[in-house]
Design a protein around this motif. Structure first.
Motif, PDB file in Angstrom:
ATOM      1  N   LEU A  68      -6.501   8.948  -0.346  1.00  0.00           N
ATOM      2  CA  LEU A  68      -5.238   9.604  -0.656  1.00  0.00           C
ATOM      3  C   LEU A  68      -5.135   9.869  -2.144  1.00  0.00           C
ATOM      4  O   LEU A  68      -4.677  10.927  -2.571  1.00  0.00           O
ATOM      5  CB  LEU A  68      -4.066   8.733  -0.183  1.00  0.00           C
ATOM      6  N   PHE A  79      -4.562   5.407   6.937  1.00  0.00           N
ATOM      7  CA  PHE A  79      -4.040   5.611   5.607  1.00  0.00           C
ATOM      8  C   PHE A  79      -3.764   4.287   4.922  1.00  0.00           C
ATOM      9  O   PHE A  79      -3.890   4.150   3.714  1.00  0.00           O
ATOM     10  CB  PHE A  79      -2.765   6.432   5.702  1.00  0.00           C
ATOM     11  N   PHE A  80      -3.388   3.304   5.722  1.00  0.00           N
ATOM     12  CA  PHE A  80      -2.994   2.046   5.124  1.00  0.00           C
ATOM     13  C   PHE A  80      -4.176   1.144   4.810  1.00  0.00           C
ATOM     14  O   PHE A  80      -4.013   0.060   4.308  1.00  0.00           O
ATOM     15  CB  PHE A  80      -2.004   1.323   6.038  1.00  0.00           C
ATOM     16  N   PRO A  89      -0.209  15.617   0.735  1.00  0.00           N
ATOM     17  CA  PRO A  89      -1.557  15.016   0.730  1.00  0.00           C
ATOM     18  C   PRO A  89      -2.491  15.738   1.692  1.00  0.00           C
ATOM     19  O   PRO A  89      -2.073  16.237   2.729  1.00  0.00           O
ATOM     20  CB  PRO A  89      -1.304  13.568   1.161  1.00  0.00           C
ATOM     21  N   LEU A 110      -4.374  13.481  -3.469  1.00  0.00           N
ATOM     22  CA  LEU A 110      -3.177  13.790  -4.238  1.00  0.00           C
ATOM     23  C   LEU A 110      -3.527  14.297  -5.621  1.00  0.00           C
ATOM     24  O   LEU A 110      -2.849  15.154  -6.161  1.00  0.00           O
ATOM     25  CB  LEU A 110      -2.297  12.538  -4.352  1.00  0.00           C
ATOM     26  N   LEU A 124       0.938   6.863  -6.498  1.00  0.00           N
ATOM     27  CA  LEU A 124      -0.047   7.917  -6.667  1.00  0.00           C
ATOM     28  C   LEU A 124       0.611   9.288  -6.538  1.00  0.00           C
ATOM     29  O   LEU A 124       0.282  10.226  -7.258  1.00  0.00           O
ATOM     30  CB  LEU A 124      -1.135   7.767  -5.600  1.00  0.00           C
ATOM     31  N   LEU A 125       1.557   9.380  -5.612  1.00  0.00           N
ATOM     32  CA  LEU A 125       2.288  10.631  -5.433  1.00  0.00           C
ATOM     33  C   LEU A 125       3.012  11.005  -6.715  1.00  0.00           C
ATOM     34  O   LEU A 125       2.985  12.135  -7.173  1.00  0.00           O
ATOM     35  CB  LEU A 125       3.277  10.468  -4.275  1.00  0.00           C
ATOM     36  N   VAL A 178      -6.254   4.534   1.143  1.00  0.00           N
ATOM     37  CA  VAL A 178      -5.490   4.710  -0.082  1.00  0.00           C
ATOM     38  C   VAL A 178      -6.348   5.382  -1.144  1.00  0.00           C
ATOM     39  O   VAL A 178      -5.888   6.266  -1.867  1.00  0.00           O
ATOM     40  CB  VAL A 178      -4.963   3.347  -0.575  1.00  0.00           C
ATOM     41  N   PRO A 203      -2.679  18.919  -7.864  1.00  0.00           N
ATOM     42  CA  PRO A 203      -2.187  19.233  -9.200  1.00  0.00           C
ATOM     43  C   PRO A 203      -3.297  19.591 -10.164  1.00  0.00           C
ATOM     44  O   PRO A 203      -3.115  20.441 -11.020  1.00  0.00           O
ATOM     45  CB  PRO A 203      -1.483  17.943  -9.617  1.00  0.00           C
ATOM     46  N   LEU A 208       1.795   1.741  -3.431  1.00  0.00           N
ATOM     47  CA  LEU A 208       0.685   2.297  -4.189  1.00  0.00           C
ATOM     48  C   LEU A 208       0.571   3.784  -3.935  1.00  0.00           C
ATOM     49  O   LEU A 208       0.399   4.579  -4.860  1.00  0.00           O
ATOM     50  CB  LEU A 208      -0.618   1.593  -3.796  1.00  0.00           C
ATOM     51  N   ALA A 209       0.727   4.159  -2.646  1.00  0.00           N
ATOM     52  CA  ALA A 209       0.660   5.579  -2.314  1.00  0.00           C
ATOM     53  C   ALA A 209       1.772   6.347  -2.995  1.00  0.00           C
ATOM     54  O   ALA A 209       1.568   7.434  -3.528  1.00  0.00           O
ATOM     55  CB  ALA A 209       0.737   5.758  -0.796  1.00  0.00           C
ATOM     56  N   LEU A 219       5.431  13.747   1.997  1.00  0.00           N
ATOM     57  CA  LEU A 219       5.404  12.372   2.484  1.00  0.00           C
ATOM     58  C   LEU A 219       3.959  11.956   2.725  1.00  0.00           C
ATOM     59  O   LEU A 219       3.123  12.790   3.078  1.00  0.00           O
ATOM     60  CB  LEU A 219       6.203  12.257   3.784  1.00  0.00           C
ATOM     61  N   PRO A 220       3.687  10.682   2.566  1.00  0.00           N
ATOM     62  CA  PRO A 220       2.314  10.221   2.826  1.00  0.00           C
ATOM     63  C   PRO A 220       2.032  10.221   4.320  1.00  0.00           C
ATOM     64  O   PRO A 220       2.955  10.193   5.143  1.00  0.00           O
ATOM     65  CB  PRO A 220       2.316   8.793   2.271  1.00  0.00           C
ATOM     66  N   PRO A 221       0.768  10.247   4.692  1.00  0.00           N
ATOM     67  CA  PRO A 221       0.435  10.192   6.114  1.00  0.00           C
ATOM     68  C   PRO A 221       0.969   8.932   6.765  1.00  0.00           C
ATOM     69  O   PRO A 221       1.141   7.903   6.106  1.00  0.00           O
ATOM     70  CB  PRO A 221      -1.094  10.244   6.135  1.00  0.00           C
ATOM     71  N   ARG A 226       0.820  -1.204   0.000  1.00  0.00           N
ATOM     72  CA  ARG A 226       0.000   0.000   0.000  1.00  0.00           C
ATOM     73  C   ARG A 226       0.853   1.254   0.000  1.00  0.00           C
ATOM     74  O   ARG A 226       0.515   2.263  -0.568  1.00  0.00           O
ATOM     75  CB  ARG A 226      -0.948  -0.033   1.190  1.00  0.00           C
ATOM     76  N   ILE A 227       1.999   1.177   0.690  1.00  0.00           N
ATOM     77  CA  ILE A 227       2.911   2.317   0.636  1.00  0.00           C
ATOM     78  C   ILE A 227       3.359   2.538  -0.802  1.00  0.00           C
ATOM     79  O   ILE A 227       3.413   3.660  -1.283  1.00  0.00           O
ATOM     80  CB  ILE A 227       4.116   2.073   1.554  1.00  0.00           C
ATOM     81  N   SER A 286       0.652  12.073  -9.292  1.00  0.00           N
ATOM     82  CA  SER A 286       0.164  13.398  -8.975  1.00  0.00           C
ATOM     83  C   SER A 286       1.150  14.463  -9.413  1.00  0.00           C
ATOM     84  O   SER A 286       0.810  15.457 -10.025  1.00  0.00           O
ATOM     85  CB  SER A 286      -0.084  13.476  -7.464  1.00  0.00           C
TER      86      SER A 286
END
Lengths: 482, 204
Positions: B23, B14-15, B61, B27, A16-17, B20, B31, A12-13, A450-452, A9-10, A20
């Motif tokens: 998020l 978040f996890f 985020p 995110l 996404l970052l 997700v 943009p 994936l995040a 950074l992600p949450p 999941r990280i 973005s």
């Protein structure tokens, strides 16, 4: 130890970052980061939003007791939780004066000034303090952070929700004052009404002639949703409009929610932003509704994304609850030896930190609140800060108080001259050894988004040195353990 | 003291899968907003600098609002502690439904005096919505206490109990005198605590 299922999941995040960021690159080329990469130095934060809430102890706010998941659970996972942030006095107003001017509590402002009248005698005292045996409106010689920003040509605004809704209560075109403080003064509305939940005691500009006598400054003290034009006064934009562009966003924004949205009123006199006209629940439930609205607004703004810092602070602590989780505090059938039948311990709500001095006007900044004999301060409230320069999920146990906050803002905006110490610090913000927010707060100097992360992913201990960050504790499984 | 709580939860974590997804929305939003600004003629060089920072360092985020909280469930063996205004789904021997404590509605003097009183009379409403069977609230089921440990006497406004049958609602109103500070009201069933609502009285 890695928690099963976390890493994908990280990734994936992170993906996404990247997506973005890539989307943004469609319209621009790469630019220059504004962050200072040197560890321990304050990064180049260019925009600050300070949201001040009301009257809650740390345990009331950050222990999940009060239907405020957004503040106690969600937001700390996007920024830093300061578990040892202290108010400086009781009750409300003295804390606001400490925040913006470094002034210590005085008898009438400890009582929230039911009469709006000038401080007397108003003469200078040691350490940048003012003798204020009575009254509440400080003379023009008493400077505030806003005056310091004026001198630095740093744009600022105070946004006060509901201010001016009832023009006969307060003058929205004159810093929100309730009237003329000269002579015997005028009544100061201490409570909300169904149509106007603004109270002057939560608006710092109303209490300093150095601001309220200056129309140019008062033009920057506006209702949260703006102000229409009136005779002799142009229209003033509200926060949502100001956030649309960096050019229109003040570098420093002070946000005073109304007496409902700031968690003050347990039952709101008027609207609590729930959308239900029959729902008047206040407290931290109402402040969560407010934060859920304004935090995303601010964070989506270009100014925040560039170099912003959001601070959510409380003025003072109120008695903590003895109840934890689903324990039952008032159940008196427990065995006597269990200790569960005793009244609530209020000590946490009157303690002080950071060598807080009482000042010339009172020996008890905490006003002997809640039946306590010794009340050196305003108690532990906690605070939350969010910025690209803060690692999500950070916790700092370093003690800070409202004077620390003022010193931090003065330093952040480059105020280096004048003040009480000749180095730009007003009143007790100039106290020797007072620590401004340091590397335990601004712990992501690169500014890389950074992600949450779960609150407590990195925890800084309390340390004695003014600039010492201490060795952070990073639990196994934390995203920062890698 | 003040042990920080781990924030990751099923609802807001978040996890989690939903986290997700949120998020992703967050995110994407920044943009896209900046992109929209970039397509307009009004985009300033200062706003361009924000885009530049995002390009280099990523978009911060944005936390979305939590989804509506589930109504906590309680019975004689599993009480709940919530803030006033919150509903509690109760399972009682006589029936099921929700009970919500509302208030206190303070009887403040009009106009407000220069010096506010330290105590104020007020009312708390227990709102019952019954799903099955019958759910009732009586004066003897309720108690209240302030943060000094002082009991707050509650007297009914009108009848001494309210009951609602399946599909019905009923309000039960009690009056007390509350001191400035924190307090709580407790609901019991057969002597067992079912729910505690905490609240503040602000008289400053």
């Amino acid at each position: 130890m890695r928690r099963p299922g976390r890493q994908p999941r990280i990734k994936l995040a992170a993906g996404l970052l990247a997506l973005s960021a890539a989307a943004a690159m469609v319209v621009t080329t790469s630019g220059t980061a504004q962050a200072d990469s040197q560890h321990g130095k304050t990064p180049k934060i260019g925009h600050v939003w300070t949201i001040i809430l009301e009257n809650k102890s740390y345990e009331a706010t950050f222990s999940g007791l009060n239907q405020n998941s957004y503040l106690w659970k969600t937001l700390p996972s996007y920024g830093a939780l300061l578990t040892q942030y202290y108010g400086t006095g009781h009750y409300s107003l003295d804390n606001y004066l400490s925040l913006v001017a470094g002034q210590a509590p005085a008898p009438d402002n400890q009582n929230d000034c039911p009469t709006y009248k000038n401080v007397s005698p108003g003469t200078p005292a040691a350490d940048g303090q003012v003798n204020a045996s009575s009254g509440c409106v400080y003379p023009a010689s008493t400077k505030t952070l806003f005056n310091q920003l004026d001198d630095k040509h740093v744009p600022w605004k105070i946004y006060a929700q509901d201010m001016g809704n009832t023009p006969t209560r307060e003058n929205a075109y004159a810093c929100g004052v309730p009237g003329d403080p000269s002579g015997a003064g005028v009544p100061d509305p201490g409570g909300a009404t169904p149509t106007d939940q603004y109270v002057p005691k939560h608006n710092p500009a109303a209490w300093f002639h150095s601001l309220s006598d200056n129309p140019r400054d008062c033009a920057d003290v506006v209702p949260l949703n703006g102000l229409p034009a009136a005779a002799g006064h142009p229209a003033e934009s509200g926060m949502a409009q100001d956030l649309k562009s960096i050019k229109t966003t003040p570098a420093f924004s002070w946000i005073t929610p109304d007496n409902c949205s700031d968690a003050h009123d347990a039952t709101c006199q008027g609207d609590n932003l729930s959308g239900d006209p029959n729902n008047h629940q206040g407290g931290l439930y109402a402040s969560d509704l407010f934060l859920e609205k304004v935090i995303p607004e601010i964070m989506a703004s270009p100014a925040f994304q560039k170099d912003g810092l959001i601070q959510i602070v409380f003025d003072e602590a109120f008695p903590p609850y003895k109840m934890y989780g689903n324990s039952i505090g008032d159940y008196t059938g427990n065995p006597p030896a269990s200790g569960l039948n005793t009244p609530t311990d209020t000590a946490q709500s009157v303690v002080a930190c950071c060598d807080e001095l009482p000042g010339p006007n009172t020996t008890q900044p905490g006003d002997q609140a809640f039946g306590q004999d010794t009340t050196p301060g305003g108690g532990i409230t906690g605070a939350v800060m969010i910025s690209r320069f803060i690692k999500p999920g950070s916790v700092s146990a370093q003690p800070y108080n409202h004077y620390s906050w003022l010193r931090s803002m003065e330093d952040l905006f480059g105020v280096k001259h004048g003040g009480t110490d000749g180095k730009g610090h007003l009143g007790y913000a100039a106290a020797d050894g007072l620590r401004p927010f340091g590397g335990d707060v601004y712990n992501n100097p690169s500014g890389r988004a950074l992600p949450p992360a779960p609150s407590g992913s990195i925890t800084y201990p309390a340390v004695a040195g003014v600039t010492d960050v201490g060795r952070p504790v990073i639990p196994a499984g934390s995203v920062y353990a890698h | 003291m003040n042990t920080p709580h781990i924030a990751a939860s099923r609802r807001t974590g978040f996890f989690s899968r939903s986290g997700v997804r949120r998020l992703a929305v967050a995110l994407a939003a920044v943009p896209v907003a900046l992109l929209a600004a970039g397509c307009s003629s009004a985009k300033s060089s200062s706003d361009q600098s924000a885009t530049d920072v995002i390009n280099k360092l990523g978009a911060v985020p944005i936390p979305s609002a939590p989804q509506t909280q589930l109504t906590p469930s309680a019975d004689e063996s599993h009480p709940q502690l919530v803030a006033v205004g919150s509903a509690v789904a109760v399972t009682l021997p006589s029936g099921t439904g929700t009970i919500t404590a509302l208030g206190p509605t303070e009887d403040l003097p009009t106009p407000l005096p220069a010096t506010m009183p330290t105590q104020v009379a007020g009312t708390i409403t227990l709102r019952v919505a019954t799903k099955t069977g019958t759910v009732k609230v009586t004066t003897t089921d309720l108690s209240s206490r302030d943060d000094h440990g002082n009991d707050i006497a509650l007297t009914p406004v009108g009848v001494a109990q309210a009951a609602a049958t399946a599909g019905g609602t009923a309000d039960f109103v009690v009056r007390g005198t509350f001191s400035s500070g924190a307090a709580q009201i407790t609901l019991r069933e057969d002597g067992h605590v079912v729910a505690v609502w905490d609240f503040n009285i602000e008289l400053d």
